[in-house]
Structure formats: C-alpha cells, structure tokens
Design an enzyme around this catalytic site. Structure first.
Site, PDB file in Angstrom:
ATOM      1  N   TYR A  60       0.852  -1.196   0.000  1.00  0.00           N
ATOM      2  CA  TYR A  60       0.000   0.000   0.000  1.00  0.00           C
ATOM      3  C   TYR A  60       0.883   1.240   0.000  1.00  0.00           C
ATOM      4  O   TYR A  60       1.988   1.234   0.540  1.00  0.00           O
ATOM      5  CB  TYR A  60      -0.931  -0.035   1.221  1.00  0.00           C
ATOM      6  CG  TYR A  60      -1.764   1.208   1.421  1.00  0.00           C
ATOM      7  CD1 TYR A  60      -2.497   1.743   0.367  1.00  0.00           C
ATOM      8  CD2 TYR A  60      -1.818   1.834   2.662  1.00  0.00           C
ATOM      9  CE1 TYR A  60      -3.258   2.897   0.553  1.00  0.00           C
ATOM     10  CE2 TYR A  60      -2.583   2.972   2.854  1.00  0.00           C
ATOM     11  CZ  TYR A  60      -3.295   3.500   1.788  1.00  0.00           C
ATOM     12  OH  TYR A  60      -4.042   4.632   1.964  1.00  0.00           O
TER      13      TYR A  60
ATOM     14  N   TYR B 103      -3.173   5.749   9.156  1.00  0.00           N
ATOM     15  CA  TYR B 103      -2.710   4.386   8.865  1.00  0.00           C
ATOM     16  C   TYR B 103      -1.600   4.073   9.860  1.00  0.00           C
ATOM     17  O   TYR B 103      -0.417   4.136   9.553  1.00  0.00           O
ATOM     18  CB  TYR B 103      -2.196   4.318   7.427  1.00  0.00           C
ATOM     19  CG  TYR B 103      -2.013   2.910   6.886  1.00  0.00           C
ATOM     20  CD1 TYR B 103      -3.111   2.140   6.540  1.00  0.00           C
ATOM     21  CD2 TYR B 103      -0.744   2.378   6.700  1.00  0.00           C
ATOM     22  CE1 TYR B 103      -2.960   0.866   6.022  1.00  0.00           C
ATOM     23  CE2 TYR B 103      -0.580   1.104   6.183  1.00  0.00           C
ATOM     24  CZ  TYR B 103      -1.688   0.351   5.847  1.00  0.00           C
ATOM     25  OH  TYR B 103      -1.518  -0.914   5.331  1.00  0.00           O
TER      26      TYR B 103
END
Length: 371
Positions: free
Chosen positions: A239, A249
């Site tokens: 990612y 995140y």
C-alpha cells in the site's frame, strides 16, 4: 482532508485477509478478465450490461496459459478480497488453485463454498465455468513452526481440532500433495493497533504488524521456495503508505508495508540467484471491503471507505472505478512467463493515484480548472 485520510487508512488496513481482517471488496465488477487466451485489438471502452457502469475490455496479442501450474494463495477467506480476485484470475488462465485460510474462519469458508454461496463470484470469463479451489489448508502465518504456537492459541476454541497450520507445516503438506508448485501469493496483513497514531503505538502492536504483514512473506518464501519450480513467481500486496504519509494508517502498518517492499527487492536478488524465482509486489488503490464498510459510518453519511474511493476517483489521473479484478489481472501478468524478466518491482494498480503530489479537488483550488 485529514478526516478522509484517517478513514481511508483504517479501511485500507482491513483490505487484506489476515489473522483478524477480511479481504477487500471491489465497488463492482468488470468485463475485463485476463483469460487464458487473448488477442490484440487495442483498448475498447464499453458499457457493462451487468452493472450499468462503464468498464474496459483489453485485448492483447499474447496468450497467458498457466495450465499445469499450481498456485498457492495465502489469505483467502471469502469472495470479496484481493486474494479471491487473484485466485480467480489465475484460475481463468488455467492454473490449479490451492489456498491457505486463517483457522478461525476456515469452517465458515468451507461451509460457504459447499453451500454455493460463492458460486456467482466463481464464474470465469467464459461465462459458464467456475473457479475450483482444489484444496484449502488452515494457515496462521504469524507462526513459522509448531514450537512457535503459544498455549493460548492451542487452547483457543477457534483452533479446536486443527493442526498443521504453521507456515512450515503447510509448506510440507503442499509439497506432499503437489510436489513442485509454481506460484505463491501473500495476501496477508494485520495491524492490531492500526487506529492508533505511530506516536501512541506500543512495541507489541508495532512488532505484531511487522510480523503478520511483512515477515510472514519472508517466511512463506523461505519455506516454499525450495519446492517451487525454476521460473516461479512470488507475489505480495502492499500500500502507498509505505512511502507517503497517510494520517490514520497507524499501529506500525506503514512501517510494515515499507518493510515488505524493501524485502521484495532483497528477496528478488536472493531467491532469484538461489532458486530462479521472481519476487514482486502490487500496490493497490482503495477497494471496498465488508469490514471497511462497517467502520465509522455516521447517520446520513457515506462510510469512510466510500470517501476514500471518491477521493481516489477525483484525484487519480484515471478517473474511473478500481476493481478487485484489476489487481487480479495484474497478478496474472506478474505470475506468468510474460513477466519473466520482471522482479524486485512494486507495481502500482491504483489508476495512477500514487504519482499525484496534490489533491486536485482541494478547496484551495476552487475556481481553478486543474485538468
């Protein structure tokens, strides 16, 4: 913007099958499939009669034929994620599909398959045949050997009646059943503290994210490489947070993805020289999953992952929907002889969002045409 990024990050942390998270789910389906034989006519856009959305159908002057190849996909627990999409695309090209499933959801997955719950999602590009999963192995990729399994897991009801689910044991079982195999896919990630900022992440949470999301790939290759045919392919999923700051995140997941990408390059050299195996990873854009859809939904508002998808579509160079099949089709290329000279690569499948340095739909640009 910060709220969106935080939401998107949390949702994307759930994008891959793991010890705790379900795989990601596309916002729709597409008529583009990397079938075993395709011919070149260029790129054509047409309307998909099944869902009313515009989709693309790509014809290439090559054939991808994986008949006789065996592919092991680690991280398949239902039909909604990256792992399933990759398995389906590989099956479409003729590969034999075997999968590793997290033990606590193994029985549910097997029962769903038996009941035909995934029949519609199993239909291949010819419109009639279905993907067949030849065998399912219980797999908990945070354990390398039986000695690594703690008492709390051994006594856990969700693991009752199961054995042989560590990476080394699964590798031995696959070798006993199939001998040499050709493709291994790592579709696993888990960050138990993903909602915490890095400044608030514990050592335990940080190392857990690294173990489940990065070292598990190293361990898979360590154990499977000796039983893979020369010219084989190892593939993982990453990612963009590995290289760009994505607020929200957290829990060490961005670090784990950066580690995974670095390991991809190192393993490409080591496995290439020792086993003649290619090692690559795909960095995919936002996809909607069942788990992500349940996060942060407020009355009268879209879910956070829906905001993430809208943001991507508004700011990516290609303003189109991203489908799980897009990741699956890219995987077929990376796992086929067509990419025999491609290794150590991070391939972006995100409509080009990775190359953007500005959000073109930002309020800062109101009144200015950014196209």
């Amino acid at each position: 913007m910060l709220r969106f990024l935080t939401a998107a990050a949390i949702a994307l942390a759930l994008a891959s099958t793991s010890s705790a998270f379900a795989p990601s789910h596309a916002v729709g389906s597409t008529t583009f499939h990397a079938s075993s034989v395709v011919t070149s006519q260029g790129l054509n856009n047409k309307n998909d009669n099944n869902n009313g959305k515009k989709s693309s159908q790509l014809n290439m002057a090559s054939s991808i034929d994986l008949k006789g190849k065996v592919a092991f996909i680690a991280g398949v627990a239902d039909s909604t994620g990256y792992g399933w999409a990759i398995a389906k695309s590989l099956a479409d090209a003729g590969a034999t599909i075997i999968v590793g499933t997290w033990p606590p959801v193994l029985k549910i997955f097997q029962m769903s398959l038996k009941r035909g719950s995934f029949d519609e999602d199993s239909i291949l590009s010819d419109g009639t045949s279905k993907m067949v999963i030849d065998k399912i192995y219980p797999l908990d990729a945070v354990f390398d050997t039986p000695e690594d399994v703690p008492e709390e897991i051994l006594n856990n009801k969700r693991y009752a009646g199961l054995e042989g689910y560590t990476i080394s044991e699964v590798a031995k079982a696959v070798e006993a059943d199939y001998g040499k195999i050709d493709i291994v896919v790592h579709s696993l990630a888990n960050g138990p503290e993903v909602t915490k900022p890095l400044l608030e992440t514990s050592r335990k949470g940080y190392l857990a994210a690294s173990s489940a999301s990065a070292f598990s790939a190293v361990s898979l290759l360590q154990n499977f490489a000796p039983m893979m045919n020369e010219g084989g392919s190892f593939l993982s999923l990453t990612y963009i947070a590995s290289e760009k700051v994505i607020p929200g995140y957290g829990g060490g997941m961005s670090s784990a993805k950066a580690q995974l990408e670095s390991d991809t390059r190192v393993l490409a050299f080591e496995a290439g020289r020792k086993h003649n195996i290619r090692v690559n990873t795909i960095s995919a854009g936002p996809l909607k999953s069942r788990a992500a859809s349940a996060i942060g939904k407020e009355p009268g508002q879209k879910t956070f992952i829906e905001y993430a998808i809208d943001y991507a579509k508004s700011n990516a160079p290609l303003a189109q929907d991203l489908y799980s099949e897009d990741v699956g089709n890219a995987s077929v290329f990376l796992c086929s002889p067509m990419s025999r000279s491609v290794t150590g690569t991070t391939l972006y499948v995100d409509n080009g969002l990775n190359c953007m340095g500005m959000a073109v739909n930002s309020k800062s640009f109101e009144g200015r045409d950014m196209v």
